[in-house]
Design an enzyme around this catalytic site. Structure first.
Site, mmCIF file in Angstrom:
data_model
loop_
_atom_site.group_PDB
_atom_site.id
_atom_site.type_symbol
_atom_site.label_atom_id
_atom_site.label_comp_id
_atom_site.label_asym_id
_atom_site.label_seq_id
_atom_site.Cartn_x
_atom_site.Cartn_y
_atom_site.Cartn_z
ATOM 1 N N LYS A 51 0.841 -1.210 0.000
ATOM 2 C CA LYS A 51 0.000 0.000 0.000
ATOM 3 C C LYS A 51 0.870 1.252 0.000
ATOM 4 O O LYS A 51 0.597 2.211 -0.731
ATOM 5 C CB LYS A 51 -0.933 -0.013 1.223
ATOM 6 N N GLN B 174 -4.643 -1.666 9.851
ATOM 7 C CA GLN B 174 -4.565 -2.985 9.234
ATOM 8 C C GLN B 174 -5.162 -4.054 10.151
ATOM 9 O O GLN B 174 -4.874 -4.095 11.350
ATOM 10 C CB GLN B 174 -3.091 -3.300 8.907
ATOM 11 N N ASP C 23 -10.942 2.811 4.461
ATOM 12 C CA ASP C 23 -11.278 1.384 4.386
ATOM 13 C C ASP C 23 -12.789 1.184 4.267
ATOM 14 O O ASP C 23 -13.246 0.099 3.894
ATOM 15 C CB ASP C 23 -10.820 0.674 5.673
#
Ligand SMILES: Nc1nc(=O)c2c([nH]1)NC[C@@H]1CN(c3ccc(C(=O)N[C@@H](CCC(=O)O)C(=O)O)cc3)C=[N+]21
Length: 291
Positions: free
Chosen positions: A52, A96, A119
């Site tokens: 990412k 994460q 997200d």
């Protein structure tokens, strides 16, 4: 049989984003800035977060990687989140998953400022998605929708079976595909571990999205001729013949399923790279919303 090439499609999307960033810079505007928080040192998680950050560099975004030790307390993580919420330089960020077991994931996701939640995991944004309001779509389902759309895979009126009901993939996938939108208008069945006679369902499916995390679960005898297969699974299987000691396997037994498929995503090079591209797209949107 057409391979839905996520690697190529994600490269196309990243090039489109890089073009937008160039325009922003030419106009003297702020560059989008993504932060990623990772707690602990799970190998796969580190690989994904690293990818990412690398993707940010490629498109010209600013990025910040925050690595916290496994022993980080929930309070410490929540304090870091508060800091990111209040930091005007950060347009969007992700925490994460999975988190260590001593940290309450729901509490953490609730603490993320919904306007920075690239997200799309905050309950507010999940609700907005369900109501078809503008929001950050969760990157993996968003990537699948984008792949279906760009390859013009017919979905309207089709029978879709989603295998898996997770909050980050299966459930949102089923919501999006049933909506009135590009790659939507499908009739969706959500299957899971309690589903009776899964094979009966999959044999009737025009499109199967497999997101349960069991390597090579879906086999050729379970699908009909002409099916479209979206493989969201990614498992590291021990393989001493590989220099890193493992190989990547999807949830689909590719060798037996691909010959019957009209469209199919490979692993690697399918849904995974799309997830990263859509995270960048969400970050670009977050920057636009803040400006
Ligand atoms: N808050 C949060 N957001 C996420 O989006 C998130 C997460 N947590 N936790 C883990 C999963 C998994 N995930 C992947 C991203 C890219 C690849 C990817 O690029 N895969 C490559 C291979 C990469 C490799 O070599 O392992 C491919 O499929 O071709 C895979 C998986 C994002 N996730």
């Amino acid at each position: 049989m057409t391979i839905l090439d996520g690697k190529k499609t994600s490269a196309d999307i990243k090039a489109e984003i890089a073009e937008k960033v160039k325009e922003l810079k030419a106009q003297g505007k702020k560059t989008p800035h993504l932060a990623a928080v990772i707690v602990g040192n799970d190998g796969a998680s580190k690989t994904y977060v690293g990818a990412k950050v690398k993707a940010c560099e490629l498109v010209g975004f600013d990025s910040t990687l925050i690595e916290l030790p496994t022993e980080t307390t929930e309070a410490e993580l929540l304090a870091k989140i508060e800091e990111l919420n209040n930091n005007d330089a950060i347009d969007g960020y992700i925490v994460q998953l999975p988190l260590p077991k001593h940290i309450d994931e729901h509490k953490v996701l609730l603490a993320v400022d919904a306007t920075k939640d690239v997200d799309g995991f905050h309950p507010t944004n999940v609700g907005r998605m369900a109501l078809e309001l503008p929001t950050f779509l969760p990157a993996t389902p968003y990537g699948v929708m984008e792949l279906l759309e760009r390859y013009k895979v017919p979905t309207s009126g089709k029978n879709v079976v989603v295998i898996g009901r997770s909050h980050i993939v299966g459930r949102p996938m089923s919501i999006l595909m049933s909506q009135k939108r590009a790659a939507g208008d499908a009739t969706v069945t959500v299957a899971h571990s309690r589903t009776a006679n899964l094979k009966e369902l999959t044999l009737k499916a025009d499109i199967i999205v497999v997101a349960l995390g069991v390597a090579e679960f879906l086999t050729g005898d379970m699908v009909k001729e002409g099916v479209t297969i979206i493989d969201v699974g990614i498992t590291r299987l021990d393989d001493p013949s590989k220099k890193n000691g493992f190989r990547l396997a999807g949830d689909v037994h590719f060798e037996s399923v691909a010959p019957k498929a009209a469209f199919i995503t490979p692993v690697p090079g399918g849904v995974g790279p799309m997830t990263i591209a859509m995270l960048l797209k969400n970050t670009l949107l977050a920057g636009e919303n803040r400006a």
